[in-house]
Design a protein around this motif. Structure first.
Motif, short mmCIF file in Angstrom:
data_model
loop_
_atom_site.label_atom_id
_atom_site.label_comp_id
_atom_site.label_asym_id
_atom_site.label_seq_id
_atom_site.Cartn_x
_atom_site.Cartn_y
_atom_site.Cartn_z
N LEU A 54 11.64 3.40 -9.59
CA LEU A 54 10.73 4.13 -8.69
C LEU A 54 9.96 3.14 -7.82
O LEU A 54 9.80 3.33 -6.62
CB LEU A 54 9.76 4.98 -9.52
CG LEU A 54 10.37 6.24 -10.18
CD1 LEU A 54 9.43 6.78 -11.27
CD2 LEU A 54 10.63 7.31 -9.13
N ARG A 67 0.84 -1.21 0.00
CA ARG A 67 0.00 0.00 0.00
C ARG A 67 0.87 1.25 0.00
O ARG A 67 0.63 2.20 0.76
CB ARG A 67 -0.94 0.01 1.19
CG ARG A 67 -1.71 -1.29 1.39
CD ARG A 67 -3.13 -1.08 1.82
NE ARG A 67 -3.94 -0.47 0.77
CZ ARG A 67 -5.16 0.00 0.96
NH1 ARG A 67 -5.71 -0.08 2.14
NH2 ARG A 67 -5.85 0.56 -0.02
N ASN A 68 1.91 1.21 -0.82
CA ASN A 68 2.79 2.38 -0.84
C ASN A 68 3.29 2.67 -2.24
O ASN A 68 4.48 2.73 -2.50
CB ASN A 68 3.99 2.15 0.10
CG ASN A 68 4.72 3.47 0.31
OD1 ASN A 68 4.12 4.48 0.63
ND2 ASN A 68 6.02 3.44 0.08
N GLN A 69 2.34 2.84 -3.19
CA GLN A 69 2.76 3.15 -4.56
C GLN A 69 2.98 4.64 -4.70
O GLN A 69 2.40 5.45 -3.94
CB GLN A 69 1.66 2.72 -5.54
CG GLN A 69 1.40 1.24 -5.56
CD GLN A 69 0.05 0.93 -6.21
OE1 GLN A 69 -0.99 1.04 -5.57
NE2 GLN A 69 0.08 0.59 -7.48
N TRP A 70 3.83 5.00 -5.65
CA TRP A 70 4.11 6.42 -5.94
C TRP A 70 3.45 6.82 -7.26
O TRP A 70 3.43 6.02 -8.20
CB TRP A 70 5.61 6.65 -6.06
CG TRP A 70 6.37 6.54 -4.78
CD1 TRP A 70 5.88 6.30 -3.53
CD2 TRP A 70 7.79 6.68 -4.64
NE1 TRP A 70 6.90 6.27 -2.62
CE2 TRP A 70 8.10 6.51 -3.26
CE3 TRP A 70 8.85 6.95 -5.52
CZ2 TRP A 70 9.40 6.58 -2.77
CZ3 TRP A 70 10.14 7.02 -5.03
CH2 TRP A 70 10.40 6.84 -3.67
N THR A 71 2.98 8.06 -7.33
CA THR A 71 2.32 8.50 -8.58
C THR A 71 3.32 8.55 -9.76
O THR A 71 2.96 8.18 -10.87
CB THR A 71 1.68 9.90 -8.38
OG1 THR A 71 2.62 10.75 -7.71
CG2 THR A 71 0.42 9.79 -7.52
N GLN A 103 10.03 2.49 6.58
CA GLN A 103 9.10 3.24 7.42
C GLN A 103 8.36 2.32 8.39
O GLN A 103 7.86 2.74 9.41
CB GLN A 103 8.09 4.00 6.55
CG GLN A 103 8.69 5.22 5.90
CD GLN A 103 9.21 6.22 6.94
OE1 GLN A 103 8.51 6.58 7.89
NE2 GLN A 103 10.47 6.59 6.82
N ASP A 104 8.29 1.04 8.01
CA ASP A 104 7.60 0.07 8.86
C ASP A 104 8.21 0.10 10.27
O ASP A 104 7.52 -0.16 11.26
CB ASP A 104 7.76 -1.34 8.25
CG ASP A 104 6.59 -2.24 8.70
OD1 ASP A 104 5.49 -1.68 8.92
OD2 ASP A 104 6.81 -3.44 8.89
N GLN A 163 11.01 2.26 0.76
CA GLN A 163 10.48 3.26 1.69
C GLN A 163 9.49 2.61 2.66
O GLN A 163 9.52 2.83 3.86
CB GLN A 163 9.78 4.37 0.88
CG GLN A 163 9.14 5.47 1.72
CD GLN A 163 8.29 6.39 0.88
OE1 GLN A 163 7.39 5.95 0.16
NE2 GLN A 163 8.56 7.69 0.96
N ALA A 164 8.61 1.75 2.11
CA ALA A 164 7.58 1.12 2.95
C ALA A 164 8.26 0.24 4.01
O ALA A 164 7.90 0.29 5.19
CB ALA A 164 6.64 0.29 2.10
#
Lengths: 109, 170, 288, 103
Positions: free
Chosen positions: A88, A53-57, A99-100, A95-96
């Motif tokens: 990307l 649940r951490n996609q980038w535009t 950040q977890d 990142q996910a």
């Protein structure tokens, strides 16, 4: 001009010329199948990001642009865009995962 | 084109002349119809035609010339303009103008940096206070200019409002 | 040989310890998650960061922390642009469904003066229920099609229901139910977790940079940030709900937003509202 | 169709303060819609306020006036119960009119 200077300059020109050629070559040589492999890798990475649940535009934009370029048979551009999308997507997965754990540090305590 | 003067009854003779001149101009039908009012017959009242030409001008001097027939505008501290220093949003900038002058007949608001300079202009009939508040759109950082017509003379003030986008962009 | 046995012994012991650690249940969810302590720390941070701002004024976001912005807000509040939506919302709220029922039949106290209790944790379904979700569930129970989220009629009904709660402090309940604590924790994680290519979290702007300027905007403190919803933003030129704001914030940091009323958005709203317990409802509101 | 004009007119001693909010997009013609097409200019040009048949205010607006435009002014005269007539017309020939009672 001193001979050494000329030599350096010559080398530089050759170097630049070579990479440009290589770049151009890779653009033509990127066949449909190479593009499809790169595109598959990119979409798989993006699916991992989606699962987290951490996609980038910008990833989505690059994937879309890659597909459009491929549709226009411009496999060179399509390949570069697919590779960009994969990078990307990988970054967003990274990142996910980071950040977890890291989010706890920001919590107001 | 339509050079309609927004003035008090005092200059009514001039008004009537303009009205007659205006009647002759082909665009009357469009303007009359567009504004949905039957404006021009009642010469006694201030004319109601929307100052189309003034709103089409792209700089302060041209807009004022079209609106008020080449006014001599004097900056005056009798005109106070209340605008934010930094607009919270360029789409809704609260603007208030108050004129400590007698016989104010019109207040105009101009934004030189907007695509069209004239933003709004209000007719102040006898008995109405010379103070208005409204909300304007500003394309980017610009002066807001208030020009007040009183006893046929023109007084102005201006203040800069900073306008920038919000958020961290798309 | 002896050395080998010794090393095997030591290694076996290490494995045993490791195994034990896995087998033993980790501290149960409730003890580790302490929402009340989080709330105290959260509110204390903002009260210290903005000592001159009264608790209820935190509902006014940027206008509570910037004088020039407040002045513009006060002028716009003389005749707020949400006036039309508020009136539409009242009419919509009172218009009966085809089966003759109205929203009043779905909500406690006929839907009046209850906004401050939303979102709540529904122990039957085991999920966070926001006001918007409850509105659409009410419609579906009465044979009506659900309203689109974020804008339009949904925002208008939110506006009316919020207006009936003005002045009532947020009173978000956290039942002693591990699923509620889990939802709360997921919302908390979402709030503090960096996302998107710009690598910001909600906290990056609304905690660390609260009260500071981001180009034309002043960043609202996170305390009370949902108390004025739904909001009419000049930027949107129309009303928007909490979903619309979450989605637009995600877009800004280049993170792919979720669907409105996604579980994580509901959990985030649950966490944020619980953090703001005590701040009085001031919705609908206007914002830049 | 409900009126597009909201008015709050309050008598204070011998003058009346008028506030109005008009529901109108006030499209400037410079904004693009979702699909990148320019939204054509559509804005109120003239707004008039009459108290007991006397014109107390006229506003001429251009595309730089904000969406759902707001206006505040006051005039000498007017007492509780009097009526105020407000009307607007825009560049597409649309218009609306309403009567409001002074509070």
């Amino acid at each position: 001009m001193k001979p050494e200077k000329i030599m350096v300059r010559l080398a530089l020109v050759l170097l630049v010329g070579a990479t440009a050629l290589a770049g151009a070559a890779s653009a033509q040589a990127a066949t449909q199948s190479e593009f499809e492999a790169a595109y598959r890798a990119a979409t798989e990475a993006e699916q991992k990001a989606s699962a987290l649940r951490n996609q980038w535009t910008p990833t989505e934009a690059a994937l879309e642009a890659a597909a459009k370029a491929a549709a226009a048979k411009d496999y060179g551009t399509a390949m570069d865009l697919a590779r960009r999308a994969e990078a990307l997507a990988e970054a967003s997965v990274e990142q996910a995962k980071e950040q977890d754990k890291l989010w706890q540090n920001a919590v107001l305590k | 084109m339509s050079r309609v003067s927004i003035v008090t009854p005092a200059a009514l003779a001039l008004e009537r002349r303009l009205v007659l001149q205006f009647l002759g101009v082909g665009s009357l039908a469009a303007t009359g119809l567009a504004s949905g009012f039957v404006p021009l017959a009642r010469a006694a009242e201030q004319s109601l035609a929307w100052p189309k030409n003034a709103f089409a001008q792209k700089n302060e001097a041209a807009a004022l010339a079209a609106l008020f027939e080449k006014p001599i505008v004097v900056p005056s501290d009798k005109v106070s303009l209340d605008v934010p220093e930094i607009a919270e949003n360029g789409a809704v900038v609260p603007v208030s103008v108050t004129a400590a002058l007698p016989n104010v007949t019109a207040i105009a608001l101009l934004i030189p940096e907007n695509p069209f300079t004239l933003a709004a202009c209000c007719q102040i009939p006898e008995g109405t206070e010379p103070a208005i508040s409204c909300r304007l759109k500003m394309a980017k950082t610009s002066d807001v200019v208030a020009v007040v017509q009183a006893d046929g003379k023109y007084y102005s003030t201006r203040k800069q409002v900073k306008v920038t986008l919000g958020g961290c962009g798309g | 040989m002896k050395v080998a046995i010794a090393t095997i012994g030591r290694r076996a012991a290490a494995c045993l310890v490791l195994l034990l650690a896995l087998v033993l249940p980790p501290a149960s969810a409730e003890q580790r998650i302490d929402p009340a302590a989080d709330q105290r720390a959260f509110q204390a941070y903002f009260r210290q960061a903005f000592p001159s701002v009264a608790l209820n004024d935190f509902a006014n976001g940027p206008y509570a922390v910037d004088k020039d912005m407040r002045k513009q807000w006060e002028e716009i509040m003389q005749f707020p642009p949400y006036d039309f939506a508020l009136e539409d919302g009242k009419k919509l709220f009172e218009t009966p469904f085809k089966n003759g029922k109205t929203y009043a039949d779905c909500f406690p106290q006929k839907g009046i003066g209850i906004r401050q209790n939303y979102p709540y944790f529904d122990r039957q379904t085991g999920e966070v229920v926001t006001l918007d979700l409850a509105i659409n569930r009410c419609r579906e129970q009465n044979g009506e099609t659900p309203l689109p989220y974020q804008v339009g009629d949904m925002a208008a009904i939110d506006a009316y229901m919020a207006s009936t709660s003005r002045g009532k402090p947020f009173a978000i309940a956290l039942p002693a139910d591990p699923r509620a604590f889990a939802a709360y924790e997921k919302g908390k994680k979402f709030f503090y977790e960096r996302r998107g290519q710009l690598n910001f979290s909600c906290a990056s702007c609304h905690v660390q940079a609260a009260g500071k300027r981001l180009r034309g905007d002043i960043l609202a403190p996170a305390l009370g940030i949902l108390a004025s919803f739904p909001i009419y933003r000049s930027d949107w030129g129309s009303m928007g709900t909490v979903d619309r704001r979450f989605i637009s914030c995600n877009d800004q940091v280049r993170s792919v937003a979720f669907k409105p009323e996604d579980e994580l958005y509901r959990d985030l709203e649950y966490f944020l509202s619980y953090m703001s317990n005590g701040v009085a409802i001031a919705g609908p509101g206007t914002r830049p | 169709m409900a009126s597009t004009i909201r008015v709050r007119a309050v008598a204070h001693g011998e003058s009346t303060e008028v506030q109005s909010l008009i529901q109108h997009p006030m499209d400037s013609g410079f904004v693009k819609d979702k699909d990148g097409k320019l939204i054509p200019p559509h804005y109120i040009e003239t707004v008039t306020f009459d108290w007991n048949g006397k014109r107390v205010f006229t506003a001429f607006w251009g595309p730089a006036v904000s969406k759902d435009p707001y206006l505040k002014f006051s005039f000498k005269g007017g007492k509780k119960g009097d009526t105020l007539k407000i009307g607007w017309s825009d560049n597409e020939g649309k218009s609306d009119e309403t009567m409001a009672t002074i509070l």
